[in-house]
Design an enzyme around this catalytic site. Sequence first.
Site, mmCIF file in Angstrom:
data_model
loop_
_atom_site.group_PDB
_atom_site.id
_atom_site.type_symbol
_atom_site.label_atom_id
_atom_site.label_comp_id
_atom_site.label_asym_id
_atom_site.label_seq_id
_atom_site.Cartn_x
_atom_site.Cartn_y
_atom_site.Cartn_z
ATOM 1 N N ASP A 97 -15.484 -17.004 -37.266
ATOM 2 C CA ASP A 97 -14.142 -17.195 -37.837
ATOM 3 C C ASP A 97 -13.820 -16.155 -38.610
ATOM 4 O O ASP A 97 -14.699 -15.295 -39.112
ATOM 5 C CB ASP A 97 -14.196 -18.504 -38.624
ATOM 6 C CG ASP A 97 -15.102 -18.794 -39.548
ATOM 7 O OD1 ASP A 97 -16.229 -18.423 -39.454
ATOM 8 O OD2 ASP A 97 -14.547 -18.771 -41.043
ATOM 9 N N ASP B 102 -15.767 -8.282 -40.568
ATOM 10 C CA ASP B 102 -16.313 -9.486 -41.138
ATOM 11 C C ASP B 102 -15.512 -10.535 -40.440
ATOM 12 O O ASP B 102 -14.738 -11.075 -40.398
ATOM 13 C CB ASP B 102 -15.811 -9.506 -42.552
ATOM 14 C CG ASP B 102 -16.218 -10.903 -43.216
ATOM 15 O OD1 ASP B 102 -17.136 -11.519 -42.717
ATOM 16 O OD2 ASP B 102 -15.670 -11.230 -44.343
ATOM 17 N N GLU C 94 -17.135 -20.144 -41.567
ATOM 18 C CA GLU C 94 -17.905 -19.608 -42.603
ATOM 19 C C GLU C 94 -16.909 -19.169 -43.759
ATOM 20 O O GLU C 94 -17.138 -19.676 -45.060
ATOM 21 C CB GLU C 94 -18.583 -18.629 -42.365
ATOM 22 C CG GLU C 94 -19.681 -17.980 -43.463
ATOM 23 C CD GLU C 94 -19.057 -16.934 -44.359
ATOM 24 O OE1 GLU C 94 -19.461 -16.591 -45.482
ATOM 25 O OE2 GLU C 94 -17.885 -16.491 -43.969
#
Length: 451
Positions: free
Chosen positions: A91, A122, A153
């Site tokens: 995610d 990321d 997350e």
Amino acid sequence: MTPEEIENAVAAGMPRAVEDLKRLVAIPSVAFPGHPAEPVLAAAEAVEELLRSAGLPHVRRIPVEGSFPAVYGEAPAPPGAPTVLLYAHYDVQPAGDPRLWRTPPFEPTLIDGRLYGRGAADDKSGVISHVAALRAFQGRFPVGIKVLIEGQEEYAGERLEAFIEANPELARADAIIVADTGNPKVGDPAVTTSLRGLAAFTIEVRTLKEAMHSGQFGGPTPDALAALIRMLASLHDDNGDIRVPGLPRGTFLGTGPSEEEFRKTAGVLDGVRLVGSGSLADRLWSSYAITVTGIDAPSVANAVNAVQPVARARVTVRVPPAGDPKTAVEDVIDHLRRVTPWGAKVAIDDVVLGSGFLAIPGGTARGALNRAMERAYGRPPRDIGAGGSIPLVAMLARLFPVAEILLFGAEDDGASIHAPNERVDLEELRRTILTEALFLAEYAGAAVPGR
């Protein structure tokens, strides 16, 4: 496989790895409320396919209550070999204002050896690092492999924590690689050995039943926004050091960035001073930091001439690894209540806590990683801290106290994670993949499982 064979396999697999990363970045897998679920589920499906392509014999999606599914894969350890858990998340943060992006956030764009797009660093680079490192072995892994790719997350990682608490065998391993950090700059190898914890809350200040005309009532009428501003300003002194009792400055034993490097990376404007005391490493990685991350108040565009009855702010406290997030947030809230002016009414809600992490020095896995990283980068890594928080890491350290937890990845401080124009340097991605593959082979020959 020899180190040379691993290097050749990683190099040969890079074009495929880059194309896989592009496909992942093109999926807007924002797992925040208000965003569609379909792209997040599509990303989970794509990750499942990628893990299968890496040669893992057992891959499945695992439901996580109240969250998006985790993707899990495993391969049994050869006789006498240890097991390594590989973690990342699929995610991403919301893109934010598209006008601030030089390229569309979900149209991966390659410019001068760097891939731009939300999640390119990321943490979809972490997903691809694991996949490409595993592919180098063509299904013949030197160690046991467990792969856990999280689906929420960025917004609600504590839900995966609760799941692992209830199912610890899924994550039990001799060493754990968390591919959700990176180096201070491209080509500067580093291992993150400390993470600050997190405490956050929302504060609401009320003074009036409703807004009142500032001309007719301004002066004696207590302004909730003015009260909140005074309270928030009291958190720091004129130098920028924290004034809250009980939150002392810490010391980081490793080497931090120079002021010149930090100013450039952080985008500090010319003539604007850095705040606080102590070394940059101390301030970034081993000390408390308090940030006001949001304020609810009338916008300038919608301003009216009125005294405000209510104002709200979101306050985030970064907590050094040895600190207690619960105690820290209580200290900050107590301070704000003490300095509340004019008898204003204060309410606190939406408190979030996450513990920090401090790696145990030395160890077989760390030695293997040092050797792998030195070969991949041409020099040994140094220890750094991270000001951000990964609460899952603290939970894994508590559940598996003898496991070595290693944090490294393809991100760098200039990757603009959580910001517009996020990007990953593809040479850094290659070195990260190579490091991980070399580590798996090196660790297989050095480790004794069940130590």
